[in-house]
Write an enzyme that holds these catalytic residues in place. Structure first.
Site: not given
Ligand code: DGL
Length: 352
Positions: A34, A48, A114-115, A187, A309
Site C-alpha cells: 500500500t 486502491y 502490511t498484510d 497487524k 490443553e
Molecule cells: N495488499 C495488501 C499488501 O500489500 C495491502 C495492505 C498494505 O500494504 O497495507 O499487504
C-alpha cells in the site's frame, strides 16, 4: 612551533564539527504494498491498487529524508504482500544480506505491504547476520489518499535506520510513530493506521526523527541466530502450513496437507491452543509419520502453555509459545532446516 599548533587546532576544530554532521548511508529496498499503492481519488483511503509507485517516486515524495541520511533506492519487488511466498521471502533476505555486508551501507529500510509485513520482518530477524539497523515499514493508506500515513512512516523509518543507537537491537517494524520488535509485532486491525501492535509493547517510539527507547527484546536474533540466509540453498523452505481452529472441524484439512507434502503443521487452535478430541488421533497419526505438530493459537494475546490443553510431552508435539500462527510457520520452517527432532524444535521456539 606555537603557530603550527594553532593552525592544527583550528584545522581539527573545523574537521570535527563537519565529521559530526557526516550522514549515514541508508538504502531503501522497495517491495510493493500500500505504501506504493494508487487509489482513484484522494478519498479512497481503503480502495486502491497496491504495488504501483516505483521506489524513486516514493523517495522523491519525501525529500526531507535526505536531511536524515544519504538515501538511495532499490526496487527488489513490486507486489502486494499477500502474494509473497517463501521464494520472495528468501529473495528479500538475500538482498538485505548483500546490502548490510557493504561497508558503506549503515542501515536498510524495506517498504512492504502490511498484510505479511510481520512474517518478512521476523524472517529477516532470524537469518540476516548484522548489527546494522534493518527497518520494515508500510502504510495503511496509499500515498494518493488524504492524510496518507506512508510518507511520515517512510521518513521515520529512514531516521531509525540512520540512528546509531538502533544498532544490535534486532529487526524493527516502524509504523505510526512506534518502533516494534519484528518478533513481537502483528497487524491487529485491518483498516486503521494504528494497525500494528505488540502484546509486549513497542521497543520505543520515534517522533520528529528522534528515537526514544524503553526496552529491548530478550530473544535471539541476527548475529545471535543459529540460522543464516547464506546457508539456505535454493528458493524454498521446508513446507509448513497452518490449519485454523474452530468448532466442527474435519480431519480432511490435515490429511490434505499431508498429501501436499508438509513437513510440519501449525495448528491455530482455539483458546490456549486447544485441539478437538476428534482431531487428536489424526494429528498423532501424522506426527508418527514424521510431520511435526506445532500448537499455536487463534487468540491474538497470551501464549500457549506446554502440556496444558494437550499432553505435548506424551504426543511429541511442539508449542509455539507466544508466536502467532503465521510467525510460528516461519520459525518451524527454519527449524526444519536444522533438525527433525521435536525436542530440538521446542528449544528453538523457547529461544527465538
Ligand atoms: N495488499 C495488501 C499488501 O500489500 C495491502 C495492505 C498494505 O500494504 O497495507 O499487504
Amino acid at each position: 612551533m606555537k603557530k603550527s599548533l594553532t593552525s592544527l587546532t583550528l584545522a581539527l576544530s573545523l574537521i570535527i564539527p563537519i565529521s559530526a554532521f557526516a550522514k549515514n548511508n541508508v538504502v531503501v529496498v522497495a517491495t510493493g504494498g500500500t505504501i506504493a499503492g494508487a487509489g482513484a481519488s484522494s478519498t479512497n483511503s481503503a480502495t486502491y491498487t497496491a504495488a504501483k509507485v516505483p521506489v524513486d517516486d516514493l523517495l522523491n515524495a519525501v525529500p526531507q529524508i535526505q536531511n536524515l541520511a544519504n538515501v538511495s533506492g532499490v526496487q527488489a519487488l513490486q507486489i502486494a504482500s499477500e502474494s509473497i511466498t517463501d521464494k520472495e521471502l528468501i529473495q528479500i533476505a538475500r538482498k538485505i544480506n548483500e546490502l548490510v555486508k557493504k561497508p558503506d551501507v549503515n542501515g536498510v529500510v524495506i517498504t512492504h505491504g502490511t498484510d505479511t509485513l510481520e512474517e518478512t520482518a521476523f524472517f529477516l530477524n532470524l537469518v540476516v547476520h548484522t548489527d546494522k539497523p534493518i527497518v520494515v515499514v508500510g502504510s495503511m493508506r496509499p500515498p494518493s489518499a488524504l492524510s496518507a500515513d506512508g510518507p511520515l512512516n517512510l521518513y521515520s523509518a529512514v531516521a531509525l535506520a540512520a540512528s546509531n543507537d538502533a544498532k544490535g537491537k534486532g529487526v524493527f517494524v516502524l509504523m505510526n510513530d512506534s518502533i516494534f520488535a519484528a518478533r513481537d509485532v502483528s497487524k491487529t486491525i485491518n483498516i486503521h493506521t494504528n494497525a500494528f501492535q505488540s502484546q509486549w509493547g513497542a521497543l520505543g517510539t520515534l517522533v520528529e526523527g528522534k528515537t526514544y527507547w524503553f526496552r529491548n527484546s530478550v530473544k535471539r536474533h541476527n548475529n545471535n541466530s543459529e540460522f543464516n540466509i547464506e546457508n539456505i540453498k535454493g528458493d524454498a523452505l521446508p513446507l509448513v502450513q497452518i490449519v485454523y481452529g474452530s468448532d466442527n472441524m474435519l480431519p480432511d484439512s490435515y490429511l490434505a496437507l499431508q498429501k501436499a507434502g508438509v513437513k510440519a503443521i501449525v495448528n491455530a487452535g482455539t483458546g490456549n491452543g486447544s485441539v478437538p478430541n476428534y482431531i487428536v488421533p489424526t494429528l498423532n497419526q501424522l506426527q508418527q509419520q514424521g510431520i511435526q505438530v506445532v500448537r499455536s493459537s487463534r487468540v491474538p494475546q497470551g501464549f500457549v502453555l506446554r502440556n496444558a490443553e494437550q499432553p505435548d510431552d506424551k504426543y511429541g508435539w511442539v508449542v509455539a509459545h507466544d508466536l502467532n500462527p503465521q510467525k510460528a510457520r516461519i520459525l518451524a520452517a527454519l527449524a526444519l532446516t536444522k533438525t527433525k527432532d521435536a525436542k530440538e524444535i521446542q528449544r528453538i521456539f523457547w529461544e527465538y
